[in-house]
Enzyme design. Structure first.
Site, PDB file in Angstrom:
ATOM      1  N   PHE B 129      -6.345   0.563  -0.432  1.00 15.85           N
ATOM      2  CA  PHE B 129      -5.690   0.325  -1.705  1.00 15.85           C
ATOM      3  C   PHE B 129      -6.808   0.088  -2.716  1.00 15.85           C
ATOM      4  CE2 PHE B 129      -3.570  -2.103  -5.041  1.00 15.85           C
ATOM      5  CZ  PHE B 129      -2.547  -1.220  -5.312  1.00 15.85           C
ATOM      6  N   ASP B 201      -7.618  -6.989   5.062  1.00 14.22           N
ATOM      7  CA  ASP B 201      -6.596  -7.020   4.026  1.00 14.22           C
ATOM      8  C   ASP B 201      -5.245  -6.842   4.724  1.00 14.22           C
ATOM      9  OD1 ASP B 201      -4.666  -6.348   2.149  1.00 14.22           O
ATOM     10  OD2 ASP B 201      -6.070  -5.307   0.842  1.00 14.22           O
ATOM     11  N   TYR B 226       4.120 -11.195  -1.445  1.00 14.74           N
ATOM     12  CA  TYR B 226       5.321 -10.714  -2.142  1.00 14.74           C
ATOM     13  C   TYR B 226       5.855  -9.403  -1.586  1.00 14.74           C
ATOM     14  CZ  TYR B 226       1.758  -8.152  -4.851  1.00 14.74           C
ATOM     15  OH  TYR B 226       0.699  -7.374  -5.216  1.00 14.74           O
ATOM     16  N   LYS B 227       5.252  -8.910  -0.496  1.00 18.49           N
ATOM     17  CA  LYS B 227       5.757  -7.694   0.129  1.00 18.49           C
ATOM     18  C   LYS B 227       6.677  -8.086   1.282  1.00 18.49           C
ATOM     19  CE  LYS B 227       1.596  -5.194  -1.303  1.00 18.49           C
ATOM     20  NZ  LYS B 227       2.168  -4.126  -2.139  1.00 18.49           N
ATOM     21  N   ARG B 375       6.918   7.335   0.079  1.00 22.28           N
ATOM     22  CA  ARG B 375       6.666   6.198   0.957  1.00 22.28           C
ATOM     23  C   ARG B 375       7.944   5.386   1.134  1.00 22.28           C
ATOM     24  NH1 ARG B 375       2.486   1.313  -0.482  1.00 22.28           N
ATOM     25  NH2 ARG B 375       4.091   0.958  -2.055  1.00 22.28           N
TER      26      ARG B 375
END
Lengths: 416, 416
Positions: B129, B201, B226-227, B375
């Site tokens: 990312f 990560d 928050y995922k 995705r």
């Protein structure tokens, strides 16, 4: 002799009196700590419900577009720009004050490396709020080993402390402890005369008095939103950069929010053209959204009126303590001169810590700062002249009755 | 041939089916983007009201003590430690993933400067990312000018990419685009054999599968809450450090929350003894408080069961797309091998961007990532087997009807 009746008359004539109703204040409390954590604007709960229930729960990721989450740091910066004398696109609200200081410190030092590589001193006040010093220390320890932090002890020493070695000055506009207010324009001129750059920490001035960053020719500014601006506990912080510096500077916390094309997902960083380059990672949207509620209220005020009332209230506080509490040995720490006074009043007393606990027990919320300092924040939007009268009567009672003299009040278990 | 009836039977046998009721999901939506922004736990609104109305509005600064705001980053870290295989006092929740990466990267590089000063390479996957790469770039540009970022292209290349020059490796446990899952234990061993340090990560793995940071001998980890953890938009991020490294390391964002005695207001920094030294400034308390709601739900689950269901759902997704959509040219990007698969499924298609917009119009929320990648996040706590069946039927319809072929769907105006 100032009387309660006189205070009542001042309240009746108060042009800002109506603003108290815009805050949801706890009952039976005189809150003199709005310079630490501002009170809740009445519409904050409704806004939180909207963010959580509509934006998060219902719209989910669509809120990045629909609710404008992605642009919120810049929109909030623009919203508060009248409060700090900034133009559009010069301010963001993001991350914390400490992290924002790191960003602008790195940017300023890096710029000075190009402009004046011989300058190796970062100058700050020893009595700065400590996190400012710690951030400078952390920066130097890792990245500025050839830079050194120099501290000056008294505001009056600044004049001589700035010299040909000064690369960057970090200065609180209003000192967190004493309430001393630096003259922004004169200080900018002093630092610039020595080819230095200046970072203003506005934590204890933004929302407390008018600030003119551009017209005073400031370089960088950072500051809290959760104190006088009433943005909610720990709400993200502001960061401002003079537009004439913008394209000459970069900062090391170069996360994807600061990228020119964040959704191109390019493997290499390219800084956004404007203030967005000081953004880093994804922001805490619920807390961030509430920043608008506090700023909304300020945008309905005249900041000159806010300043007038602030000075009237702090004058009253000082005068009443001297009138009512003369025999208790409270020593005024805050400057009497309006030109050098922010919006809180501090008194030193050897029993300061315990006295603050005794006052809190009476519903008068001030706070304590080492060493010996009893600190009282004066927020003109939700405090009245009678509030100040009553607060001083409580102080008088605490000292007259030696209410501070309880073991429970002397135990320093508290974090603030 | 898998049928709808078969999916219904799997739902009836689903040991995690009851968890869907713990989330407040929007109506008429199949939400396949919980890997970007997790859904709202039902008790999040109540918690927000408590924080705003009681802790902020009523208790004001007393909440630093009474509500434990000051210790919240460490308490939340401890709360989530079972999800990442951490011990107590090893994890904090604070700031953003990007900023936390900067902290641990600086700490790791600094440690390597002492241990192996000849090592000058920071290694990362080109397909990380991007913010991870940008942060490394920012670090190097300012502070690690003698360090260079090397990128490898394929997960299989990692084996040879790590060598005697490798100081620090930054690696996504699960790749944000492809869903590729790195073997944590084997990768730690590989990097350690070359005397490197590894930063994980965890953004796309925490809450999606069991993680064992300590028993796999990891060094550092950071990640989003928050995922999959459903902490709310942009909620503060986690940071973990192996306790055996803790006292050997420091980090440059040394704000007052990381000080050993923050309220002594000392002008010089002294790092707190434990993980607190990775704290910096005041945290956004409303957003931070909501982190607990998502973690609460996970603590009622068996993470092995979450992983089993995740793999069953992603298997189903892949199989159904191949069964139902064979003629549309969707190319599977995600590994088939369970050992290398996270909890999202990606397909590449030249009309991927427009197809995702068409799916969103049908209430099937996935997202798009450059280049060409559709995705679909699979969150086992609030998705059913029938949800996957229906999602694939929608994908089939979008391609069979060429619903993607609308100008409005092809305009890339959206930020996510």
């Amino acid at each position: 002799m100032i009387t309660l009746q006189q205070c009542e008359q001042w309240d009746q004539a108060d042009e800002l009196a109506a603003f108290k109703a815009k805050f949801d204040l706890p009952p039976n409390t005189i809150y003199l700590d709005g310079n630490s954590l501002g009170a809740m604007p009445r519409h904050a709960m409704e806004r939180a419900q909207e963010v959580i229930s509509q934006e998060w729960r219902t719209d989910l990721i669509n809120s990045w577009n629909k609710a404008g989450w992605w642009t919120l740091p810049v929109r909030l910066g623009d919203q508060m720009s009248p409060l700090i004398g900034a133009g559009p696109g010069e301010t963001i609200v993001s991350d914390s004050t400490s992290i924002n200081l790191f960003k602008v410190l790195a940017a300023a030092v890096n710029l000075q490396k190009e402009r004046h590589p011989e300058k190796k001193v970062i100058l700050a006040e020893r009595d700065s709020f400590p996190t400012d010093l710690y951030i400078i220390e952390g920066f130097n320890a890792f990245f500025g080993k050839d830079y050194r932090l120099e501290l000056f002890d008294d505001p009056a020493d600044l004049q001589t402390a700035v010299n040909e070695n000064t690369a960057v000055v970090v200065l609180s506009h209003v000192n967190y402890r004493t309430g001393y207010l630096h003259d922004m324009q004169a200080t900018n001129r002093l630092v610039h005369e020595h080819n230095g750059l200046l970072i203003w920490d506005l934590c204890h001035s933004v929302g407390a008095l008018p600030i003119e960053l551009n017209s005073s020719d400031s370089d960088f500014a950072i500051g809290c939103t959760y104190k006088y601006l009433n943005a909610g506990p720990g709400a993200p912080a502001l960061l401002w950069v003079n537009p004439k510096l913008m394209n000459q500077i970069s900062q090391p916390l170069s996360g994807w929010w600061g990228h020119k094309h964040p959704f191109a997902m390019s493997p290499s960083y390219e800084a956004a053209p404007g203030i967005e380059r000081f953004l880093c990672g994804t922001q805490p949207i619920v807390s961030l959204s509430l920043v608008a509620c506090g700023v909304d209220v300020f945008l309905q005020t005249d900041l000159q009126a806010v300043r007038r009332k602030s000075l009237a209230l702090t004058d009253l506080f000082i005068t009443l303590v001297e009138q009512e509490c003369a025999e208790f040995g409270l020593r005024l720490v805050t400057p009497r001169d309006h030109h050098f006074r922010g919006s809180h009043v501090s008194f030193a007393h050897e029993q300061g810590y315990a006295a603050i606990q005794a006052l809190i027990a009476r519903g008068v919320i001030g706070d304590y700062r080492e060493p010996e300092v009893m600190r009282f924040g004066v927020t003109p939007l939700y405090l009245s002249f009678v509030d100040i009268w009553q607060a001083v009567q409580h102080i008088k009672a605490v000292f007259a009755n030696r209410e501070w003299d309880k073991p429970a009040y002397k135990t320093r278990s508290k974090v603030t």
